[in-house]
Write a protein that holds these residues in place. Structure first.
Motif, PDB file in Angstrom:
ATOM      1  N   LEU A   1       0.838  -1.197   0.000  1.00  0.00           N
ATOM      2  CA  LEU A   1       0.000   0.000   0.000  1.00  0.00           C
ATOM      3  C   LEU A   1       0.874   1.248   0.000  1.00  0.00           C
ATOM      4  N   ASP A   2       0.640   2.145  -0.961  1.00  0.00           N
ATOM      5  CA  ASP A   2       1.331   3.428  -1.008  1.00  0.00           C
ATOM      6  C   ASP A   2       0.509   4.467  -0.254  1.00  0.00           C
ATOM      7  N   TYR A   3       1.195   5.266   0.559  1.00  0.00           N
ATOM      8  CA  TYR A   3       0.490   6.273   1.361  1.00  0.00           C
ATOM      9  C   TYR A   3       1.362   7.518   1.464  1.00  0.00           C
ATOM     10  N   THR A   4       0.723   8.687   1.295  1.00  0.00           N
ATOM     11  CA  THR A   4       1.430   9.958   1.404  1.00  0.00           C
ATOM     12  C   THR A   4       0.824  10.781   2.530  1.00  0.00           C
TER      13      THR A   4
ATOM     14  N   ALA B   1       3.507  15.241   2.656  1.00  0.00           N
ATOM     15  CA  ALA B   1       4.474  15.179   1.552  1.00  0.00           C
ATOM     16  C   ALA B   1       5.456  14.012   1.672  1.00  0.00           C
ATOM     17  N   GLN B   2       5.250  13.140   2.641  1.00  0.00           N
ATOM     18  CA  GLN B   2       6.107  11.969   2.799  1.00  0.00           C
ATOM     19  C   GLN B   2       5.367  10.727   2.300  1.00  0.00           C
ATOM     20  N   THR B   3       5.930  10.074   1.287  1.00  0.00           N
ATOM     21  CA  THR B   3       5.340   8.850   0.749  1.00  0.00           C
ATOM     22  C   THR B   3       6.022   7.649   1.377  1.00  0.00           C
ATOM     23  N   VAL B   4       5.205   6.698   1.787  1.00  0.00           N
ATOM     24  CA  VAL B   4       5.730   5.496   2.413  1.00  0.00           C
ATOM     25  C   VAL B   4       5.030   4.290   1.811  1.00  0.00           C
ATOM     26  N   GLN B   5       5.740   3.175   1.742  1.00  0.00           N
ATOM     27  CA  GLN B   5       5.169   1.923   1.263  1.00  0.00           C
ATOM     28  C   GLN B   5       4.956   1.003   2.461  1.00  0.00           C
ATOM     29  N   LEU B   6       3.767   0.428   2.536  1.00  0.00           N
ATOM     30  CA  LEU B   6       3.406  -0.435   3.652  1.00  0.00           C
ATOM     31  C   LEU B   6       3.070  -1.828   3.136  1.00  0.00           C
ATOM     32  N   LEU B   7       3.807  -2.801   3.611  1.00  0.00           N
ATOM     33  CA  LEU B   7       3.557  -4.188   3.252  1.00  0.00           C
ATOM     34  C   LEU B   7       2.634  -4.765   4.312  1.00  0.00           C
ATOM     35  N   LEU B   8       1.423  -5.151   3.912  1.00  0.00           N
ATOM     36  CA  LEU B   8       0.370  -5.518   4.854  1.00  0.00           C
ATOM     37  C   LEU B   8       0.204  -7.030   4.969  1.00  0.00           C
TER      38      LEU B   8
END
Length: 216
Positions: free
Chosen positions: A156-159, A162-169
């Motif tokens: 899941l990509d989330y911003t 202004a900070q984008t982070v990738q979350l592996l669920l």
């Protein structure tokens, strides 16, 4: 448990969270497991139940390349077979005494587990590195609603700010989700802190959605 059906890989833990010579409880698509790493560094996943009296093996301890049950000390090899029964030191345990195992892959900082035999190896995330894991007391649907986007193969990509982070669920039952935070491998400490805070903000927002029933 979506999105990891039988025969696919699920990210169960970060490699850094399982040092050599340790064991921890974890949740797999097939149920609870004892995730452990031998002294030489090899990871394995056993069904979290000793065949003797049903004690949780995740409460046991690692001795060299084996895992021992804390109750009566039955000792198991990495292949799942019983090697020693302390109450009968002269007995060679029959091969029928063994713990159910699940396939494990440990690479790129992530430990993956599969219920059943997968057709290929786990996914790779080139350019990304694991930062931390956190538990969200909500399901993936609420996390997607809070992020305003859908996850793809569990990522899941989330911003946020202004900070984008990738979350592996990785789902843990109906209302809990293990979130593995991934960042660019060349990110600096400030960016890593911001990524961690972004993940925490998403968790809070998703848990609020879950409590209020918005995602239903």
């Amino acid at each position: 448990m979506r999105p990891y059906p039988t025969g696919s890989w699920m990210p169960i833990a970060l490699s850094a969270d399982l040092p050599a010579g340790t064991v921890m409880p974890a949740q797999s698509p097939a149920g609870p497991v004892a995730l452990w790493r031998s002294r030489s560094g090899r990871a394995a996943a056993f069904a979290d139940r000793c065949p003797h009296r049903g004690m949780r093996l995740s409460r046991g301890f690692v001795r060299g390349e084996t895992l021992s049950c804390i109750y009566h000390g039955w000792r198991y090899a990495q292949e799942g077979n019983c090697l020693r029964i302390p109450a009968h030191p002269g007995l060679t345990p029959p091969d029928t005494i063994r713990v159910a195992m699940q396939p494990v892959e440990d690479g790129d900082g992530i430990i993956w587990i599969s219920a059943g035999e997968p057709a290929a190896g786990p996914p790779r995330f080139d350019g990304l590195a694991p930062l931390r894991s956190m538990m969200a007391e909500t399901d993936i649907a609420a996390l997607e609603a809070a992020a305003g986007t859908k996850s793809a193969a569990g990522l899941l990509d989330y911003t946020h700010n202004a900070q984008t982070v990738q979350l592996l669920l990785a789902p843990e039952g109906q209302a809990r989700t293990l979130m593995h935070v991934l960042v660019d491998e060349d990110s600096n400490p400030t960016q890593r802190i911001a990524a961690s805070r972004a993940a925490e903000a998403l968790r809070r927002a998703a848990e609020h959605i879950s409590r209020s029933g918005i995602a239903q």
